[in-house]
Structures are given as C-alpha cells and as structure tokens.
Design a protein around this motif. Structure first.
Motif, short mmCIF file in Angstrom:
data_model
loop_
_atom_site.label_atom_id
_atom_site.label_comp_id
_atom_site.label_asym_id
_atom_site.label_seq_id
_atom_site.Cartn_x
_atom_site.Cartn_y
_atom_site.Cartn_z
N LEU A 41 0.85 -1.18 0.00
CA LEU A 41 0.00 0.00 0.00
C LEU A 41 0.89 1.24 0.00
N TYR A 42 0.51 2.24 -0.80
CA TYR A 42 1.35 3.43 -0.96
C TYR A 42 0.83 4.68 -0.29
N ASP A 43 -0.47 4.93 -0.39
CA ASP A 43 -0.96 6.23 0.10
C ASP A 43 -2.48 6.22 0.20
N ILE A 44 -2.98 7.20 0.92
CA ILE A 44 -4.41 7.50 0.99
C ILE A 44 -4.57 8.96 0.58
N TYR A 45 -5.56 9.23 -0.26
CA TYR A 45 -5.82 10.62 -0.64
C TYR A 45 -7.31 10.88 -0.68
N SER A 46 -7.67 12.15 -0.63
CA SER A 46 -9.07 12.57 -0.68
C SER A 46 -9.33 13.31 -1.98
N LYS A 47 -10.52 13.07 -2.52
CA LYS A 47 -10.94 13.79 -3.72
C LYS A 47 -12.46 13.95 -3.66
N LEU A 48 -12.91 15.17 -3.71
CA LEU A 48 -14.34 15.49 -3.70
C LEU A 48 -15.07 14.84 -2.53
N GLY A 49 -14.42 14.84 -1.36
CA GLY A 49 -15.04 14.32 -0.14
C GLY A 49 -14.98 12.81 0.02
N GLU A 50 -14.30 12.12 -0.89
CA GLU A 50 -14.15 10.67 -0.80
C GLU A 50 -12.67 10.35 -0.59
#
Length: 75
Positions: A41-50
């Motif tokens: 696993l590399y990363d977690i990101y947010s986009k448009l509230g998700e």
C-alpha cells in the motif's frame, strides 16, 4: 452510491500498513462482487469528499468499499 466515511481506527491501521511498507491482503466489494488485492500500500488521498487507497500495480479503491484488511474487518 454516496461515500460513507470509515472508522478512524481502521483508517489508522491502513496508515500503519502504508508506513511499514507491509504486503497486505484486501477483500473488497465492487458491483456486488467480492474481489481481492494483495500487495504493498502506498498512500491514501481525498478527492471530492471521498477517500481512496493507492497500492502497487495501479490499484486504487475507495475506502468504504474495503471489507477486510488482512483479517481486520472494516466496520
């Protein structure tokens, strides 16, 4: 389907796995079908509230679609 934020404890476990560069097994559900991913696993990101999880081999999954990380249930 609207995004449902995940439990903070499960989010912390995901971040721990990312930090430790551990190979993980994820069970997730897409369109009523259960799928599996195994990899780093590399990363977690947010986009448009998700929120999304990024893994090797171009793996990307919305966090609320994850059912299990290894043997830990996403409640």
């Amino acid at each position: 389907m609207p995004y449902i934020p995940i439990n903070c404890s499960f989010h912390d476990i995901l971040l721990d796995r990312i930090t430790r560069n551990k190979i993980c097994r994820i069970q997730y559900k897409i369109n009523d079908e259960i799928e599996f991913y195994e990899g780093q696993l590399y990363d977690i990101y947010s986009k448009l509230g998700e929120e999304y999880l990024i893994g090797e081999n171009d793996f990307k999954i919305r966090l609320d679609k994850i059912m299990f990380l290894d043997d830990i249930e996403n409640k």
